[in-house]
Write a protein that holds these residues in place. Structure first.
Motif, PDB file in Angstrom:
ATOM      1  N   VAL A  77     -16.799 -31.955  15.467  1.00  0.00           N
ATOM      2  CA  VAL A  77     -17.063 -33.075  15.530  1.00  0.00           C
ATOM      3  C   VAL A  77     -17.192 -33.866  14.093  1.00  0.00           C
ATOM      4  N   ARG A  78     -17.655 -33.170  13.199  1.00  0.00           N
ATOM      5  CA  ARG A  78     -17.652 -33.623  11.607  1.00  0.00           C
ATOM      6  C   ARG A  78     -16.397 -33.824  11.179  1.00  0.00           C
ATOM      7  N   LYS A  79     -15.361 -33.025  11.721  1.00  0.00           N
ATOM      8  CA  LYS A  79     -14.032 -33.174  11.258  1.00  0.00           C
ATOM      9  C   LYS A  79     -13.484 -34.504  11.744  1.00  0.00           C
ATOM     10  N   LEU A  80     -13.682 -34.619  13.096  1.00  0.00           N
ATOM     11  CA  LEU A  80     -13.113 -36.123  13.509  1.00  0.00           C
ATOM     12  C   LEU A  80     -13.775 -37.263  13.033  1.00  0.00           C
ATOM     13  N   ILE A  81     -14.920 -37.117  12.904  1.00  0.00           N
ATOM     14  CA  ILE A  81     -15.650 -38.161  12.142  1.00  0.00           C
ATOM     15  C   ILE A  81     -15.437 -38.593  10.710  1.00  0.00           C
ATOM     16  N   ASP A  82     -15.505 -37.360   9.986  1.00  0.00           N
ATOM     17  CA  ASP A  82     -15.301 -37.593   8.412  1.00  0.00           C
ATOM     18  C   ASP A  82     -13.916 -37.489   7.824  1.00  0.00           C
ATOM     19  N   ARG A  83     -13.088 -36.654   8.528  1.00  0.00           N
ATOM     20  CA  ARG A  83     -11.632 -36.517   7.926  1.00  0.00           C
ATOM     21  C   ARG A  83     -10.745 -37.515   8.836  1.00  0.00           C
ATOM     22  N   ASP A  84     -10.586 -37.271  10.299  1.00  0.00           N
ATOM     23  CA  ASP A  84      -9.731 -38.180  11.009  1.00  0.00           C
ATOM     24  C   ASP A  84     -10.151 -39.617  11.320  1.00  0.00           C
ATOM     25  N   LYS A  85     -11.303 -39.805  10.980  1.00  0.00           N
ATOM     26  CA  LYS A  85     -11.844 -41.341  11.181  1.00  0.00           C
ATOM     27  C   LYS A  85     -11.504 -41.741  12.452  1.00  0.00           C
TER      28      LYS A  85
END
Length: 386
Positions: free
Chosen positions: A83-91
């Protein structure tokens, strides 16, 4: 500018004259168990979502859409990282999936902090249905208690006096048994919680067999359900001790269970046998593409894509309007399950049906035998202040 679509994935950069142009894509994060014993549950949700996206021409709200997949492995800590990756990196513009309640609850703080619209397609834990409800969090599937409440009412109406309860020991398991007891007023012989993804139930089945119960109610999704029902059958209990269930015998498990599932009655908001125009179209398309019958998980994924399509159109590119647009879209689109809308807590208001597995035409199939709850509002909605 407060716009929804500047979060882009660049498929290719095309230069026209002196201007560099890109094709912008709406980005959807999809998080589910895509490996391990529950992979069939996650894969069905993903396949349902992708089928709808394909029927929409690869677009949501008229905008080209890309799906970023993450395997949470049914581990809350892995789900949090995803979830952090999707929100913070993948936007990403929205997140779909978060299939199990323990994974969803583990990611709740970051989801709430980010404000990213999240549509669960296999979870509706009681905390976020009640006091912890949030405007950006939706369940496209159910509030966890709902199908179990329907089975509690169904078993009560059948006049069964003594019932044994079993479920895995996590939030959804507790919600399911609580839901059953909310409508069942007979004697609970015992209430047994087993480990998540436990492979062997022989000791628990022996205790059940010796309990003197008239019936058993179980919640064992995916691979857990396959193991439990097969071992129940091997113990000689099929046809002797009635089994009532939720998320145990469905489109993901029946191909493996086959005759072992005959006689099991389950409560659900959907089955491929439902006779609606939308469902006939969905089942036909799903079977043609994936060569198998869709489950309720696939139906939730399919509906989620169609709701997002309408919501993106309504939002008109304004991120601040997307949550309200999802809520409105829930009342306007045509669900494959029949009547549907989001309640005040963003949980489904829908019918819950009773289905029995029977042998027909030389093979086991499910058939609707009742509608215990119609347009059902979950009991936690009153605690939500949205």
């Amino acid at each position: 500018m407060n716009r929804l679509f500047p979060r882009v994935a660049v498929a290719a950069a095309l230069t026209v004259g002196l201007c560099g142009l890109t094709f912008a894509q709406t980005k959807i994060g999809f998080v589910a168990p895509l490996s391990g014993p529950q992979a069939l549950v996650g894969q069905d949700q993903l396949d349902g979502f992708l089928l709808a996206l394909d029927q929409l021409g690869g677009k949501l709200g008229g905008q080209p859409a890309a799906v970023v997949r993450e395997d949470d492995q049914l581990k809350p800590e892995v789900g949090q990282q995803a979830v952090r990756k999707l929100i913070d990196r993948d936007k990403v513009d929205a997140i779909v999936g978060l299939s199990f309640s323990n994974v969803l609850m583990g990611s709740l703080p970051r989801l709430v902090e980010s404000g990213v619209v999240t549509i669960a397609t296999n979870a509706g834990p009681s905390p976020i249905a009640g006091a912890q409800c949030k405007a950006n969090l939706f369940s496209m599937a159910w509030q966890n208690d709902g199908a179990a409440e329907a089975m509690g009412k169904f078993v009560q109406d059948r006049g069964i006096k003594r019932v044994y309860l079993m479920a895995p020991n996590y939030q959804a398991g507790k919600d399911m048994l609580a839901g059953f007891k909310r409508h069942y007023k007979g004697q609970i012989v015992d209430e047994v919680y087993t480990q998540v993804n436990q492979p062997d139930y022989s000791a628990e089945i022996a205790q059940l067999q010796a309990s003197g119960a008239e019936a058993v109610f179980v919640f064992y999704p995916g691979g857990m359900g396959i193991n439990f029902v097969k071992q129940f059958n091997q113990a000689g209990l099929t046809g002797k001790l009635p089994m009532y269930s939720v998320f145990t015998v469905d489109g993901t498990t029946l191909p493996s269970l086959r005759d072992a599932a005959v006689g099991v009655v389950g409560g659900a908001m959907y089955d491929a046998s439902l006779d609606t125009p939308e469902n006939r179209k969905f089942v036909s398309a799903f079977e043609a593409r994936f060569k198998r019958t869709p489950s309720l998980y696939a139906a939730a994924g399919y509906d989620a894509a169609n709701v997002l399509d309408l919501a993106f159109k309504k939002a008109g590119g304004d991120a601040s309007k997307l949550a309200a647009s999802v809520k409105a879209a829930g009342s306007e689109f045509k669900s494959v399950r029949g009547p549907f809308r989001f309640g005040k807590n963003n949980m489904p208001v829908q019918n819950y049906y009773a289905f029995e597995t029977v042998r027909e035409g030389g093979k086991p199939v499910t058939r609707q035998i009742g509608v215990p709850l119609t347009a059902h509002v979950d009991p936690y909605a009153a605690q939500c202040t949205l």
